[in-house]
Scaffold this active site. Structure first.
Site, mmCIF file in Angstrom:
data_model
loop_
_atom_site.group_PDB
_atom_site.id
_atom_site.type_symbol
_atom_site.label_atom_id
_atom_site.label_comp_id
_atom_site.label_asym_id
_atom_site.label_seq_id
_atom_site.Cartn_x
_atom_site.Cartn_y
_atom_site.Cartn_z
ATOM 1 N N HIS A 385 0.896 -1.127 -0.201
ATOM 2 C CA HIS A 385 0.156 0.046 -0.048
ATOM 3 C C HIS A 385 0.997 1.251 -0.117
ATOM 4 O O HIS A 385 0.175 2.468 -0.268
ATOM 5 C CB HIS A 385 -0.989 0.091 1.197
ATOM 6 N N ASP A 389 -2.505 2.098 -4.725
ATOM 7 C CA ASP A 389 -3.673 2.314 -4.078
ATOM 8 C C ASP A 389 -4.918 1.449 -4.433
ATOM 9 O O ASP A 389 -4.726 0.776 -5.304
ATOM 10 C CB ASP A 389 -4.287 3.822 -4.150
#
Length: 409
Positions: A385, A389
């Site tokens: 992450h 995204d």
């Protein structure tokens, strides 16, 4: 004494850690330059280290189970070019027994000496399981574990009763002793554990799950597998999955990347690793390099070659190096969903493919909802992450699934 030539561990290797696994020659044996001398095992590949010169193996400095850093001296060869004469025959045992020369102290590897200092155990008191009865680090670890268990048991026996014991209403009978066995970790298992822990502590893992209909690629495979089989190529479902990954990468190239503190490195070449289970031995990830330039048949042929050599332990370092993305086809062993699948660092994402099975689904036909039975599988993308995204993740999965479901016939 002639000049000694160092036997060095490779400076470049694939894997987080290399472990000395097996010496192929004994001290005193003649060797030629290029002969395989010792096997090093990482979490990804087993690699043979060749003799750097002609001569005789004079010293073994690192034993089975020792960690070999890049460039470490594993042993030494006495070079014939430097005047080392090989004995014509072994020295008779009676000569050794009657020799007045002082006995040489036993040689212990650096790992054994470190364990001796750490555990306070004399290696001479430990039974060796290495080649020719040599003491290994694993022997020292087992000796320390046995010593610890002995002290813990003695402490329990000699511990004084508390002066104000809690009231007892039931006289508890001692339970049966637990029966168990200890299986020493292999070098590959230890390296895999280290790599997995490092990945989980480095990258924040997030997983998205989609569902894919395999009807189109099953029809295509049924129509073309016989033709490829005649050419010696097995057309597997994994070949379609690799090809669909390439299409999805073109739509979202950031998935084919590596995180750096100051930038995201996006790779032009799509080098896709495919996790290959080796039974109880662990897992290895051979890499299809530049998959963007390969046809479906080319991908299938490359997969067949890599998988076969992975299971016969004949991959080389180049076969597992340079991956930019990884596929975990965990469904072949029966699981529907696995999450999160741990990212193969330093990559930014990993694809998981669950078990392919027939399911009841709803499909619209001429404006009317119909209930159909289709071959379905859950597919997941686990991302770092920091690098990606949710929007990029879902867009990639959308293109991946659409490619599979609309495969041209």
């Amino acid at each position: 004494m002639g000049e000694l030539v160092d036997i060095n561990a490779p400076v470049e290797r694939e894997g987080t850690k290399a472990v000395v696994r097996n010496w192929l020659r004994k001290i005193g044996e003649s060797v030629k330059s290029g002969d395989p001398l010792v096997e090093l095992e990482t979490d990804k590949v087993t690699q043979e280290v060749p003799a750097p010169a002609d001569g005789v193996l004079k010293e073994i400095l690192m034993e089975n189970g020792d960690n070999a850093t890049p460039g470490a001296v594993l042993g030494r060869i006495g070079s014939r070019a430097a005047g080392v004469d090989l004995p014509a025959s072994p020295v008779p045992a009676v000569t050794l027994e009657t020799s007045s020369a002082p006995a040489q102290p036993p040689h212990y590897s650096p790992a054994v000496r470190r364990a001796a200092d750490e555990y306070g155990i004399d290696p001479a008191t430990v039974a060796g399981t290495g080649r020719d009865g040599r003491i290994t680090r694993a022997d020292m670890d087992r000796a320390f574990a046995a010593k610890t268990e002995h002290f813990e048991a003695a402490a329990e026996i000699s511990a004084p009763e508390p002066q104000t014991p809690a009231p007892r209403t039931v006289s508890a009978e001692p339970g049966p002793a637990l029966r168990s066995r200890r299986i020493p970790h292999s070098g590959m298992r230890t390296a895999i554990a280290t790599h997995m822990l490092q990945s989980m502590t480095t990258a924040p893992h997030v997983t998205a799950v989609f569902e894919a209909d395999f009807s189109a690629i099953m029809r295509h495979r049924d129509a073309h597998k016989a033709k490829l089989a005649a050419e010696g190529i097995t057309l597997s479902y994994t070949a379609y999955i690799v090809s669909a990954c390439v299409t999805a990468m073109r739509a979202v190239p950031e998935v084919n990347s590596r995180w750096h503190g100051d930038a995201l490195e996006v790779f032009d070449d799509i080098n896709i690793g495919v996790g290959t289970a080796l039974g109880d031995k662990g897992l290895i990830v051979p890499v299809i390099h530049q998959a963007q330039h390969l046809s479906l048949a080319g991908i299938a042929a490359k997969l067949q070659d890599l998988t076969s050599r992975a299971r016969s332990n004949t991959l080389n370092a180049a076969d597992v190096r340079g991956g930019t993305f990884t596929i975990s086809n965990h469904g072949v062993s029966g699981s529907l969903v696995a999450a999160p699948i741990i990212i193969n660092q330093p990559q930014s994402a990993i694809l998981g493919v669950g078990k392919l099975e027939k399911r009841v689904v709803v499909r619209e036909v001429d404006g009317v909802d119909t209930i159909q039975i289709r071959p379905m599988a859950y597919v997941s993308l686990t991302i770092d992450h920091r690098a990606l995204d949710g929007h990029q993740t879902n867009t990639w999965l959308n293109h991946f699934v659409q490619t599979l479901e609309s495969w041209p016939q």
